[in-house]
Design a protein around this motif. Structure first.
Motif, PDB file in Angstrom:
ATOM      1  N   ASP A 114      13.094  -8.611   3.982  1.00 28.03           N
ATOM      2  CA  ASP A 114      13.785  -9.100   5.176  1.00 28.03           C
ATOM      3  C   ASP A 114      14.012  -7.989   6.198  1.00 28.03           C
ATOM      4  N   ILE A 115      14.327  -6.792   5.711  1.00 26.98           N
ATOM      5  CA  ILE A 115      14.677  -5.679   6.593  1.00 26.98           C
ATOM      6  C   ILE A 115      13.721  -4.524   6.336  1.00 26.98           C
ATOM      7  N   ALA A 116      13.186  -3.951   7.401  1.00 24.47           N
ATOM      8  CA  ALA A 116      12.323  -2.778   7.299  1.00 24.47           C
ATOM      9  C   ALA A 116      12.854  -1.700   8.241  1.00 24.47           C
ATOM     10  N   LEU A 117      13.485  -0.674   7.665  1.00 23.35           N
ATOM     11  CA  LEU A 117      13.946   0.476   8.453  1.00 23.35           C
ATOM     12  C   LEU A 117      12.780   1.463   8.565  1.00 23.35           C
ATOM     13  N   LYS A 118      12.177   1.538   9.724  1.00 25.20           N
ATOM     14  CA  LYS A 118      11.010   2.402   9.934  1.00 25.20           C
ATOM     15  C   LYS A 118      11.460   3.713  10.558  1.00 25.20           C
ATOM     16  N   TYR A 125       6.940  15.410   5.156  1.00 23.04           N
ATOM     17  CA  TYR A 125       7.929  15.851   4.175  1.00 23.04           C
ATOM     18  C   TYR A 125       9.343  15.717   4.728  1.00 23.04           C
ATOM     19  N   GLU A 126       9.503  15.939   6.032  1.00 24.78           N
ATOM     20  CA  GLU A 126      10.808  15.706   6.660  1.00 24.78           C
ATOM     21  C   GLU A 126      11.142  14.208   6.643  1.00 24.78           C
ATOM     22  N   LEU A 127      10.121  13.379   6.844  1.00 25.67           N
ATOM     23  CA  LEU A 127      10.323  11.935   6.794  1.00 25.67           C
ATOM     24  C   LEU A 127      10.793  11.494   5.408  1.00 25.67           C
ATOM     25  N   ARG A 128      10.186  12.071   4.365  1.00 30.53           N
ATOM     26  CA  ARG A 128      10.598  11.724   3.006  1.00 30.53           C
ATOM     27  C   ARG A 128      12.057  12.098   2.764  1.00 30.53           C
ATOM     28  N   ASP A 129      12.444  13.269   3.249  1.00 24.14           N
ATOM     29  CA  ASP A 129      13.826  13.704   3.068  1.00 24.14           C
ATOM     30  C   ASP A 129      14.791  12.790   3.819  1.00 24.14           C
ATOM     31  N   LEU A 130      14.439  12.421   5.046  1.00 20.08           N
ATOM     32  CA  LEU A 130      15.288  11.531   5.832  1.00 20.08           C
ATOM     33  C   LEU A 130      15.383  10.144   5.189  1.00 20.08           C
ATOM     34  N   ALA A 131      14.263   9.676   4.623  1.00 20.10           N
ATOM     35  CA  ALA A 131      14.278   8.370   3.963  1.00 20.10           C
ATOM     36  C   ALA A 131      15.240   8.389   2.773  1.00 20.10           C
ATOM     37  N   GLY A 132      15.258   9.505   2.037  1.00 22.73           N
ATOM     38  CA  GLY A 132      16.201   9.620   0.933  1.00 22.73           C
ATOM     39  C   GLY A 132      17.639   9.614   1.408  1.00 22.73           C
ATOM     40  N   LEU A 144      23.152  -6.316   0.568  1.00 19.38           N
ATOM     41  CA  LEU A 144      21.868  -5.616   0.565  1.00 19.38           C
ATOM     42  C   LEU A 144      21.339  -5.517  -0.862  1.00 19.38           C
ATOM     43  N   VAL A 145      20.123  -5.991  -1.081  1.00 22.89           N
ATOM     44  CA  VAL A 145      19.500  -5.949  -2.413  1.00 22.89           C
ATOM     45  C   VAL A 145      18.056  -5.464  -2.272  1.00 22.89           C
ATOM     46  N   ASP A 146      17.456  -5.139  -3.426  1.00 20.61           N
ATOM     47  CA  ASP A 146      16.042  -4.707  -3.477  1.00 20.61           C
ATOM     48  C   ASP A 146      15.782  -3.504  -2.578  1.00 20.61           C
ATOM     49  N   LEU A 147      16.735  -2.588  -2.504  1.00 18.07           N
ATOM     50  CA  LEU A 147      16.577  -1.414  -1.647  1.00 18.07           C
ATOM     51  C   LEU A 147      15.552  -0.459  -2.248  1.00 18.07           C
ATOM     52  N   SER A 148      14.595  -0.016  -1.454  1.00 17.29           N
ATOM     53  CA  SER A 148      13.570   0.906  -1.945  1.00 17.29           C
ATOM     54  C   SER A 148      12.948   1.660  -0.774  1.00 17.29           C
ATOM     55  N   VAL A 149      12.359   2.798  -1.110  1.00 12.46           N
ATOM     56  CA  VAL A 149      11.627   3.622  -0.132  1.00 12.46           C
ATOM     57  C   VAL A 149      10.151   3.542  -0.485  1.00 12.46           C
ATOM     58  N   ALA A 150       9.293   3.494   0.531  1.00 10.94           N
ATOM     59  CA  ALA A 150       7.853   3.459   0.303  1.00 10.94           C
ATOM     60  C   ALA A 150       7.447   4.598  -0.625  1.00 10.94           C
ATOM     61  N   VAL A 252       0.584   5.091  16.610  1.00 14.50           N
ATOM     62  CA  VAL A 252       0.127   6.479  16.518  1.00 14.50           C
ATOM     63  C   VAL A 252       1.158   7.391  15.852  1.00 14.50           C
ATOM     64  N   GLN A 253       2.392   6.933  15.678  1.00 14.34           N
ATOM     65  CA  GLN A 253       3.453   7.756  15.097  1.00 14.34           C
ATOM     66  C   GLN A 253       3.434   7.650  13.571  1.00 14.34           C
ATOM     67  N   ARG A 254       3.633   8.784  12.886  1.00 15.37           N
ATOM     68  CA  ARG A 254       3.793   8.746  11.436  1.00 15.37           C
ATOM     69  C   ARG A 254       5.138   8.116  11.084  1.00 15.37           C
ATOM     70  N   LYS A 255       5.154   7.375   9.978  1.00 16.98           N
ATOM     71  CA  LYS A 255       6.386   6.681   9.621  1.00 16.98           C
ATOM     72  C   LYS A 255       6.517   6.592   8.109  1.00 16.98           C
ATOM     73  N   ILE A 256       7.732   6.339   7.671  1.00 16.98           N
ATOM     74  CA  ILE A 256       8.024   5.969   6.291  1.00 16.98           C
ATOM     75  C   ILE A 256       9.031   4.833   6.355  1.00 16.98           C
ATOM     76  N   VAL A 257       8.944   3.889   5.442  1.00 22.80           N
ATOM     77  CA  VAL A 257       9.718   2.658   5.527  1.00 22.80           C
ATOM     78  C   VAL A 257      10.725   2.584   4.385  1.00 22.80           C
ATOM     79  N   VAL A 258      11.973   2.313   4.749  1.00 22.83           N
ATOM     80  CA  VAL A 258      13.017   1.971   3.783  1.00 22.83           C
ATOM     81  C   VAL A 258      13.205   0.456   3.890  1.00 22.83           C
TER      82      VAL A 258
END
Length: 480
Positions: A114-118, A125-132, A144-150, A252-258
């Motif tokens: 339902d929710i994608a925090l991009k 590596y900075e993106l991974r740290d921020l996602a954590g 909020l359920v099923d919370l996960s990081v890509a 064109v931007q690099r991303k990681i999704v929570v």
């Protein structure tokens, strides 16, 4: 509103690089726990997808379709039980959804939640740290359920660093070098082999011994445009390193999704809590930012669109009423029905829908306003007709209200009775969108019909200008 499809889709993603055998074992464990649930009738599973598939995924990912029996249980209850049973599966991100809902979410945001925090930024590596950090900040948010990081990880890679000057001597471009090594190591289809009705691709590549590692590849000979055949080591440095298993981009931007789902709360209120927690606990560096996608963003866009179109429609309705009656005052008195209808619709929204204003409820308000305006037209137009017959303002109001009572009640009863089956079928598959629409419309009809016969006559008697209305209507009739 969330669909009630009668089937669950469970996505289970383990660490990147997990082999097929290990991934299958985890998926079988999940299936075993699912089949222990009394509402689960059957399961089917897909582990991994082909690279050329429209939804390619590695062997570390499985999708399990679960057929459930909802004759004795609500879907929300079954989903909560399943989520509790699977919460102890180690090292696995588990997302629970439904087939159509999953595909809609995937089309909206590229994720199946339902929710994608991009989170966007230049450094992976900075993106991974921020996602954590974001995951830690929003974990425990009510609803909020099923919370996960890509899932991302560094995996072994074989990298070639071109020697530009040497390549220039032999006329070799980076593209030529890349294609040559790719064809020799990965293979290249050059023809087809037919056996009866079947056709197989004929792929040519180096034997396994000569492509076993960096040392072997360094000694592979490739042809150059200037003529000589040289080893790869002459043109590039070949070495083993570790690098990201995947790089995701959007615009064109690099991303990681929570990603996360919601349960027991509407998406809008959950997202508001998430944004507040992120603002308080996460400090985003320069050039790093996040966006909220999925159903939330789509609902916001649809709400804005409906809002603007409703204002335009209201203006057009006013102009049409002015054109019909020849009086701005009469047109305004007709539109008094809108807040009268809004009162009942909002009350029904809070009493029966938990105060959640979704798209279906907004469409219900649009439908309600149409019926309410029609009832107002029935009253005001008849008042003006009686004024043209030389009735006094008070006489026109009293006589017109009594004569239009039956038509207005019949209109409201016809619409209300037709909507009752939809309002009572909220838990049935296929009626998820119709039920909020019906409840809002019925609630608004109750207040609009009653108040229309009380408030509009009083306002018309108080603010209706008898001579002006008669004159405007007569002039309008003459122009016609």
């Amino acid at each position: 509103p969330e669909f009630q499809e009668g089937t669950l889709v469970i996505s289970a993603v383990t660490a990147p690089g997990t082999g097929l055998q290990a991934s299958t074992g985890i998926a079988q464990e999940i299936e075993g726990r699912l089949l222990e649930h009394p509402a689960v009738e059957a399961t089917s599973r897909r582990t991994g997808r082909a690279e050329l598939s429209a939804h390619a995924q590695g062997a570390n990912a499985s999708e399990i379709d679960v057929q459930v029996d909802l004759s004795e249980r609500e879907m929300s209850e079954v989903t909560a039980d399943v989520r509790a049973r699977l919460s102890s599966i180690p090292g696995t991100n588990i997302t629970i959804g439904q087939p159509i809902g999953h595909r809609i979410d995937h089309m909206l945001s590229g994720t199946r939640t339902d929710i994608a925090l991009k989170i966007f930024g230049p450094d992976l590596y900075e993106l991974r740290d921020l996602a954590g950090q974001v995951q830690g900040a929003i974990e425990g948010t009510p609803g909020l359920v099923d919370l996960s990081v890509a899932r991302q990880a560094d995996v072994p890679q074989l990298r070639l660093y071109p020697k530009r000057q040497e390549m220039a001597k032999y006329g070799v471009t980076p593209g030529h070098l890349n294609h040559a090594v790719e064809a020799l190591v990965g293979g290249e289809a050059v023809s087809q082999v037919r056996e009866g009705q079947l056709a197989f691709g004929l792929t040519v590549r180096l034997d396994s011994a000569r492509r076993a590692g960096a040392t072997s590849i360094r000694n592979v000979l490739i042809d150059t445009p200037t003529g000589p055949t040289v080893p790869v080591s002459r043109l590039a440095t070949v070495q083993h390193e570790r690098g990201p298993n995947t790089i995701s981009r959007e615009d064109v931007q690099r991303k990681i999704v929570v990603s996360a789902n919601t349960s027991g709360r509407d998406v809008g209120s959950v997202v508001a809590d998430l944004q507040r927690r992120i603002a308080e606990q996460v400090d985003l560096p320069e050039n790093y930012y996040y966006e909220v996608g999925g159903q939330y963003e789509n609902a916001r866009q649809a709400s804005r669109r409906i809002g603007w179109l409703s204002l335009v429609a209201l203006l057009v309705v006013f102009l049409l009423l002015y054109q019909e009656f020849g009086s701005a005052r009469a047109a305004t008195l007709v539109l008094v029905n809108l807040p009268l209808a809004l009162t009942g619709g909002v009350a029904a929204l809070f009493l029966f829908l938990g105060g959640t204003l979704d798209i279906a409820a907004m469409v219900g308000f649009v439908t309600l306003f149409g019926i309410a305006v029609r009832n107002g037209i029935l009253l005001v137009s008849h008042y003006i007709t009686l004024l043209q017959e030389d009735k006094s303002l008070r006489e026109a109001v009293l006589q017109g209200s009594m004569e239009r009572l039956n038509p207005i009640l019949m209109t409201a009863l016809t619409a209300g009775l037709a909507l009752i089956p939809l309002a009572l079928g909220g838990g049935e598959p296929g009626k998820e969108i119709q039920t909020p629409l019906a409840i809002v419309t019925i609630g608004g009809l109750l207040t609009s019909t009653f108040l229309n016969m009380v408030v509009v006559p009083v306002l018309f008697d108080r603010f209706g200008d008898q001579e002006a209305l008669r004159s405007a209507s007569e002039n309008h009739s003459l122009r016609d």
